[in-house]
Design an enzyme around this catalytic site. Structure first.
Site, PDB file in Angstrom:
ATOM      1  N   LYS A 178      36.253 -58.682  39.785  1.00  0.00           N
ATOM      2  CA  LYS A 178      36.714 -59.990  40.511  1.00  0.00           C
ATOM      3  C   LYS A 178      37.028 -59.666  41.725  1.00  0.00           C
ATOM      4  CE  LYS A 178      40.221 -61.982  41.975  1.00  0.00           C
ATOM      5  NZ  LYS A 178      39.671 -62.706  42.811  1.00  0.00           N
ATOM      6  N   GLY A 231      45.076 -54.165  46.527  1.00  0.00           N
ATOM      7  CA  GLY A 231      45.459 -55.319  47.341  1.00  0.00           C
ATOM      8  C   GLY A 231      46.948 -55.147  47.738  1.00  0.00           C
ATOM      9  N   GLY A 236      50.338 -56.150  43.738  1.00  0.00           N
ATOM     10  CA  GLY A 236      50.089 -54.748  42.775  1.00  0.00           C
ATOM     11  C   GLY A 236      51.344 -54.925  41.772  1.00  0.00           C
ATOM     12  N   GLU A 254      46.250 -49.577  44.338  1.00  0.00           N
ATOM     13  CA  GLU A 254      46.176 -48.983  45.799  1.00  0.00           C
ATOM     14  C   GLU A 254      46.607 -50.167  46.636  1.00  0.00           C
ATOM     15  OE1 GLU A 254      46.332 -46.220  46.937  1.00  0.00           O
ATOM     16  OE2 GLU A 254      45.372 -45.152  45.012  1.00  0.00           O
ATOM     17  N   CYS A 288      44.280 -50.883  55.218  1.00  0.00           N
ATOM     18  CA  CYS A 288      45.590 -50.482  54.782  1.00  0.00           C
ATOM     19  C   CYS A 288      46.094 -49.018  55.377  1.00  0.00           C
ATOM     20  CB  CYS A 288      45.283 -50.227  53.180  1.00  0.00           C
ATOM     21  SG  CYS A 288      43.722 -49.232  52.736  1.00  0.00           S
ATOM     22  N   GLN A 335      45.761 -65.222  57.196  1.00  0.00           N
ATOM     23  CA  GLN A 335      46.085 -64.032  57.717  1.00  0.00           C
ATOM     24  C   GLN A 335      46.431 -64.074  59.221  1.00  0.00           C
ATOM     25  OE1 GLN A 335      46.317 -60.831  56.003  1.00  0.00           O
ATOM     26  NE2 GLN A 335      47.176 -60.561  58.009  1.00  0.00           N
ATOM     27  N   GLU A 385      54.397 -54.520  56.225  1.00  0.00           N
ATOM     28  CA  GLU A 385      52.996 -54.738  56.543  1.00  0.00           C
ATOM     29  C   GLU A 385      52.554 -55.926  56.997  1.00  0.00           C
ATOM     30  OE1 GLU A 385      49.822 -54.729  53.468  1.00  0.00           O
ATOM     31  OE2 GLU A 385      48.967 -52.914  54.245  1.00  0.00           O
TER      32      GLU A 385
HETATM   33  P1  NAP Z   1      46.000 -59.599  47.744  1.00  0.00           P
HETATM   34  O1  NAP Z   1      46.161 -60.837  48.033  1.00  0.00           O
HETATM   35  O2  NAP Z   1      47.142 -58.602  46.883  1.00  0.00           O
HETATM   36  O3  NAP Z   1      44.528 -59.614  46.699  1.00  0.00           O
HETATM   37  C1  NAP Z   1      43.841 -58.619  46.090  1.00  0.00           C
HETATM   38  C2  NAP Z   1      43.244 -59.262  44.974  1.00  0.00           C
HETATM   39  O4  NAP Z   1      43.985 -59.557  44.022  1.00  0.00           O
HETATM   40  C3  NAP Z   1      42.246 -60.384  45.237  1.00  0.00           C
HETATM   41  O5  NAP Z   1      41.174 -60.367  44.583  1.00  0.00           O
HETATM   42  C4  NAP Z   1      43.247 -61.436  44.783  1.00  0.00           C
HETATM   43  O6  NAP Z   1      42.322 -62.458  44.472  1.00  0.00           O
HETATM   44  C5  NAP Z   1      43.693 -60.765  43.512  1.00  0.00           C
HETATM   45  N1  NAP Z   1      44.817 -61.489  43.011  1.00  0.00           N
HETATM   46  C6  NAP Z   1      45.870 -62.197  43.653  1.00  0.00           C
HETATM   47  N2  NAP Z   1      46.739 -62.537  42.840  1.00  0.00           N
HETATM   48  C7  NAP Z   1      46.493 -62.173  41.636  1.00  0.00           C
HETATM   49  C8  NAP Z   1      47.023 -62.473  40.286  1.00  0.00           C
HETATM   50  N3  NAP Z   1      47.997 -63.177  39.950  1.00  0.00           N
HETATM   51  N4  NAP Z   1      46.279 -61.618  39.169  1.00  0.00           N
HETATM   52  C9  NAP Z   1      45.343 -60.787  39.451  1.00  0.00           C
HETATM   53  N5  NAP Z   1      44.597 -60.816  40.828  1.00  0.00           N
HETATM   54  C10 NAP Z   1      45.243 -61.370  41.688  1.00  0.00           C
HETATM   55  O7  NAP Z   1      45.314 -58.707  48.992  1.00  0.00           O
HETATM   56  P2  NAP Z   1      44.315 -58.967  49.859  1.00  0.00           P
HETATM   57  O8  NAP Z   1      45.100 -59.949  50.952  1.00  0.00           O
HETATM   58  O9  NAP Z   1      42.993 -59.568  49.344  1.00  0.00           O
HETATM   59  O10 NAP Z   1      44.217 -57.742  50.798  1.00  0.00           O
HETATM   60  C11 NAP Z   1      44.995 -57.117  51.682  1.00  0.00           C
HETATM   61  C12 NAP Z   1      46.105 -55.989  51.030  1.00  0.00           C
HETATM   62  O11 NAP Z   1      45.219 -55.196  50.350  1.00  0.00           O
HETATM   63  C13 NAP Z   1      46.799 -55.411  51.924  1.00  0.00           C
HETATM   64  O12 NAP Z   1      48.212 -55.258  51.615  1.00  0.00           O
HETATM   65  C14 NAP Z   1      46.286 -53.942  52.014  1.00  0.00           C
HETATM   66  O13 NAP Z   1      47.069 -53.044  52.522  1.00  0.00           O
HETATM   67  C15 NAP Z   1      45.721 -53.864  50.855  1.00  0.00           C
HETATM   68  N6  NAP Z   1      44.580 -52.964  50.588  1.00  0.00           N
HETATM   69  C16 NAP Z   1      45.051 -51.596  50.184  1.00  0.00           C
HETATM   70  C17 NAP Z   1      44.082 -50.680  50.323  1.00  0.00           C
HETATM   71  C18 NAP Z   1      44.412 -49.216  49.602  1.00  0.00           C
HETATM   72  O14 NAP Z   1      43.321 -48.625  49.111  1.00  0.00           O
HETATM   73  N7  NAP Z   1      45.593 -49.012  49.423  1.00  0.00           N
HETATM   74  C19 NAP Z   1      42.708 -50.585  50.770  1.00  0.00           C
HETATM   75  C20 NAP Z   1      42.527 -52.288  51.251  1.00  0.00           C
HETATM   76  C21 NAP Z   1      43.448 -53.194  51.082  1.00  0.00           C
HETATM   77  P3  NAP Z   1      42.162 -63.785  45.626  1.00  0.00           P
HETATM   78  O15 NAP Z   1      42.384 -63.166  46.734  1.00  0.00           O
HETATM   79  O16 NAP Z   1      40.641 -64.215  45.326  1.00  0.00           O
HETATM   80  O17 NAP Z   1      43.112 -65.231  45.069  1.00  0.00           O
END
Ligand code: NAP
Length: 483
Positions: A178, A231, A236, A254, A288, A335, A385
């Site tokens: 997904k 994410g 998480g 992560e 990240c 964002q 963040e």
């Molecule tokens: P996010 O909003 O947490 O979303 C990540 C994923 O989770 C998306 O596919 C999102 O789907 C899904 N999601 C959201 N709510 C969910 C739920 N209730 N149940 C299951 N899945 C759910 O993060 P983002 O805005 O996409 O990405 C930015 C974040 O990712 C930042 O905090 C960044 O630091 C982190 N990140 C971390 C790493 C690492 O390796 N540590 C690498 C890259 C990014 P939808 O958005 O499609 O609704």
């Protein structure tokens, strides 16, 4: 520059080897308002369940397929991606706003990742031990985890799905991916490539939709054995709670970062500025591993701030397909709103913007990078963040204070130090509490053959990438044999 957008491609869900339609949504180019990049079909809960069932049926057959066949398929996926880098990079750039050069590097890395895991299959897959009992020995084997739900963010739409899906498949699992809704075209292209690779139907499935609907179905389904998630930290935490509540699934998280870059008095100024610029602002700060806290010793502070502010103001923000641009747009309106809010918070908290610091409506999603000075580590600016091109400088007196400030965070993904002292570098590697430490290099930028992950609020579970990925995607089985 591409002036005329190409025809709009349509991406469907991929379930049990079939393309499944649904309610259509569009995703658009953050650099060119109104330009549609792709159309995708939403999966509802029933389609997600169908994908999970298909994965469940296909998994054991795939796990018992000869290693040579698994290698060949993974290698074919990687080679196909590598053969289409330019075209896929343009799509990625139009979809996420990433600079074309960065997009090429990311797609290349995705292809290399599939090829890397093809060859990991020739590495030893277990261990042999003596037994303390007579006429007996013990071995530790690896069994696939089973059906893995992969949930990925928008900022690396090729690299992150690749570094999860490739090891999952290599070690005999079936996958339901997904991707974030913002980047469905990249995921759709990956699915098309996998569909043409000879992988048996059901081993890889793709479902589009929101986290709330599609993600949640993966978290709560009894047919999923493990979730690999990347994410935000808040999401998480929710993933962890659901995985425990619904069947004690294995999970790997992560998450976010608030990564420090320490600059000591003995640093090479040019290296310090280059690393702060790259780590803080490149990829529009949407990494990240971005260095959002610059912890600078007092003797070099003013020279560093002057040079970095000048370099920051000189960065060219523009269309990511224009090779002259150094920063692309912010990936989404949400964002951008978050970034602007944090800039306001920085002003209110008393930090001083020496570059950027304002955003006007006519700039659209193109945000000039903001550098704050006079920050302290207890400000929200330094603790939370932001995930945008916003960085702050915190002045410190000596090495010990720098390390204390660097470690004073709930996160722990990456950290860096700029110094010409071997001793300081060595001590920093030992004292830093993050999962990745860099010396005279940006805090961002990792390599596919090395473990990747953090500590604290940045990570939960085994490391990703390199040979370490096996720890999540397989289960050790201890076998005792008497003879
Ligand atoms: P996010 O909003 O947490 O979303 C990540 C994923 O989770 C998306 O596919 C999102 O789907 C899904 N999601 C959201 N709510 C969910 C739920 N209730 N149940 C299951 N899945 C759910 O993060 P983002 O805005 O996409 O990405 C930015 C974040 O990712 C930042 O905090 C960044 O630091 C982190 N990140 C971390 C790493 C690492 O390796 N540590 C690498 C890259 C990014 P939808 O958005 O499609 O609704």
């Amino acid at each position: 520059m591409t002036e005329e957008p190409p025809p709009v491609p349509h991406y469907l869900n991929f379930v049990g080897g079939r393309w499944v339609d649904g309610e259509r949504r569009q995703n658009t180019n953050p650099a060119r308002p109104g330009e549609v990049v792709g159309e995708y079909a939403l999966a509802d809960r029933a389609v997600v369940q169908e994908a999970i069932d298909a994965a469940g049926h296909a998994q054991s057959g795939w796990a018992s397929a000869p290693v040579g066949q698994r290698m060949e398929i993974l290698d074919r996926i990687g080679t196909t991606i590598l053969g289409r880098v330019e075209e896929l990079a343009v799509l990625l750039s139009r979809e996420e706003g990433k600079l074309l050069g960065e997009a090429r590097a990311e797609v290349t890395r995705a292809g290399q990742t599939f090829r890397y895991y093809a060859h990991q299959l020739l590495q030893p897959q277990g261990e042999l031990y003596s037994s303390t009992r007579e006429r007996a020995y013990a071995e530790v084997r690896r069994r696939p985890l089973g059906v893995v739900g992969v949930i990925t963010p928008w900022n690396y739409p090729w690299a992150i799905p690749a570094w999860k899906v490739a090891p999952a498949l290599a070690y005999g699992n079936a996958v339901v991916l997904k991707p974030a809704e913002l980047v469905t075209a990249s995921a759709g292209e990956l699915a098309r490539i996998i569909a043409g690779s000879g992988l048996p139907p059901g081993v890889f499935n793709l479902v589009f939709g929101s986290g709330r609907v599609v993600g949640e179905e993966l978290l709560t389904s009894g047919g999923i054995d493990g979730i690999s998630f990347t994410g935000g930290t808040a999401t998480g935490r929710h993933v962890a709670q659901q995985c425990i509540a619904y069947g004690n699934k294995r999970f790997q998280l992560e998450m976010g970062g608030k990564n420090p870059l320490v600059v000591l008095d003995d640093a090479d100024l040019e290296v310090a500025v280059r690393c702060a610029l790259d780590g803080g602002f490149f990829s529009t700060g949407q990494r990240c591993t971005a260095s959002s806290r610059l912890i600078v010793q007092t003797g070099i502070h003013d020279r560093f701030v002057d040079a970095l502010a000048e370099a920051t103001r000189a960065l060219r923000v523009g269309d990511p397909l224009d090779e002259r641009s150094q920063l692309g747009p912010v990936a989404s309106a949400d964002q951008l709103a978050q970034n602007i809010e944090y800039v306001e918070i920085g002003h209110r908290e008393g930090a001083t913007a020496v570059a950027g610091g304002r955003h006007t409506a006519d700039e659209g999603q193109f945000m000039r990078p903001t550098l704050f000075v006079g920050a302290s580590n207890d400000m929200r600016l330094a603790r939370e963040e932001i995930f945008g091109p916003v960085s702050c400088v915190i002045r410190v007196g000596d090495f010990d204070e720098a390390v204390a400030v660097a470690n004073d965070t709930t996160f722990g993904l990456s950290s860096g130090i700029i110094t010409t002292s071997l001793s300081a570098a060595e001590r920093f590697k030992r004292l830093s509490r993050s999962g990745i430490v860099t010396v005279n290099l940006p805090t961002a930028g990792t390599e596919l053959h090395l473990p990747f992950g953090g500590t604290g609020a940045s990570n939960h579970g085994p490391r990703e990438q390199g040979a370490y990925a096996r720890d999540f995607y397989s289960v050790p089985v201890t076998c005792y044999t008497g003879w």
